[in-house]
Enzyme design. Structure first.
Site, mmCIF file in Angstrom:
data_model
loop_
_atom_site.group_PDB
_atom_site.id
_atom_site.type_symbol
_atom_site.label_atom_id
_atom_site.label_comp_id
_atom_site.label_asym_id
_atom_site.label_seq_id
_atom_site.Cartn_x
_atom_site.Cartn_y
_atom_site.Cartn_z
ATOM 1 N N ARG A 70 41.359 39.338 33.062
ATOM 2 C CA ARG A 70 41.307 40.481 34.000
ATOM 3 C C ARG A 70 39.996 41.277 33.900
ATOM 4 O O ARG A 70 39.985 42.510 34.047
ATOM 5 C CB ARG A 70 42.477 41.449 33.762
ATOM 6 N N CYS B 193 50.930 44.671 38.181
ATOM 7 C CA CYS B 193 51.060 45.246 36.837
ATOM 8 C C CYS B 193 50.111 46.427 36.679
ATOM 9 O O CYS B 193 48.950 46.358 37.086
ATOM 10 C CB CYS B 193 50.753 44.183 35.776
#
Ligand code: EPU
Length: 303
Positions: A177, A226
């Site tokens: 990420r 998320c």
């Protein structure tokens, strides 16, 4: 942020950039949160360097917004003018095992377009909302797949030079990420190199991922996916769940009942509600586990 100078508006128009005033940005984000601002829609990539130069010369602060699916925008009138890329047509072009994809293209649609050419590998990304550019910036991943594994070349507007450049292979670093692109860089198009696979096999993989996602994530509610990154070796969702925080809320910002690392807008949540919920959950996780969770969602702050 409003562009008040008529000369600047005219110069922007001359570049073929569309100027929209006072747009509600909540409608442009998957969380349904965000205030208002002027919006500049870039139709031709080549106009970007000149557009940014004009904005800088006029001291108009700007921010670039992609698909709006992994971002938390502030409430009220935003202190930036917003830039968005219009989708190019065609948005995918194939050359052997390579797919040249426009960064404004929808990620899920791109996965299926590639599948139809018998090009696989990205099945895990099928339900990830947003654009290909957004996926690139964050190195989006799911079910063991990360988009960065398939990236070979990226055409990017570099904030540092104000120019459009091509970055290849090792010039871009993809981590969990996180990527080596600078915050002000704007991805324009990408060459993905994908493994050959029969369409039917790819479809099967896509179905499995879709089912897993439907079973574990609140897909029919407004969210940004998320909220926190998983800490090394751990699971943010499991920790928040273990603390009994499913359903915990601040205003209409609520920890999902389905997946504890998804925070949903259950009605008319504001950015302030969502930020308070993020801070509260982070503190509770820190108190109990001694772990400082890092946001996965990009929070736009004045800097
Ligand atoms: N879990 C719980 N309770 C919950 C949620 C999860 O106990 O409320 C447990 C699960 O049972 C499982 C573990 O936590 O044992 C991990 O859960 P899950 O498989 O749902 O994966 P995740 O680590 O929470 C990551 C990505 C997701 C991606 C899925 C599937 C991050 C922060 N999240 O979630 O990506 O879709 O794996 O590969 O890396 C996103 O980036 O926005 C995102 C949603």
């Amino acid at each position: 942020m409003h562009i008040n100078d008529p000369k600047l508006v005219a110069a922007i128009g001359a570049l073929g950039v569309e100027y929209k005033q006072n747009i509600s940005l909540a409608e442009k984000t998957s969380l349904g949160i965000g205030g208002t601002s002027d919006l500049l829609i870039i139709r031709k990539h080549e106009s970007l360097p000149e557009l940014v130069r004009l904005l800088k010369d006029s001291q108009v602060p700007y921010r670039f917004l992609g698909g709006g699916s992994n971002v938390l925008l502030p409430d009220g009138e935003l202190p930036w003018t917003i830039l968005q890329l219009a989708r190019q047509d065609p948005d995918v072009r194939f050359e052997g095992n390579s797919a040249w994809v426009d960064c404004a293209a929808d990620l899920g649609r791109t996965v299926t377009r590639c599948a139809k050419q018998n090009l696989g590998g990205m099945e895990g990304l099928i339900g990830v909302p947003g654009t290909v550019g957004g996926a690139l910036r964050m190195n989006a991943g799911a079910y063991g797949t990360q988009i960065g594994s398939y990236v070979r070349e990226v055409l990017v507007f570099r904030a540092a030079t104000g120019k459009i450049e091509t970055l290849r292979g090792a010039e871009i670093n993809f981590e969990y990420r996180h990527t080596s692109f600078a915050p002000g860089d704007i991805m324009l198009s990408v060459r993905l190199e994908l493994p050959s696979k029969p369409y039917s096999e790819i479809l099967q993989g896509i179905r499995i991922c879709n089912e897993k996602r439907r079973a574990s994530q609140p897909l029919n509610q407004k969210s940004a996916g998320c909220i926190f990154k998983n800490p090394p070796g751990g699971s943010a969702g499991r920790m928040i769940d273990e603390l009994g925080l499913k359903g915990h809320s601040v205003g209409d910002a609520r920890v999902s009942d389905r997946h504890a690392n998804f925070f949903v807008n259950a009605g008319h949540a504001t950015a302030a509600d969502m930020l308070a919920l993020i801070a509260d959950v982070r503190n509770r996780v820190h108190e109990r586990y001694g772990i400082e969770l890092e946001e996965e969602v990009i929070v736009w702050k004045e800097s």
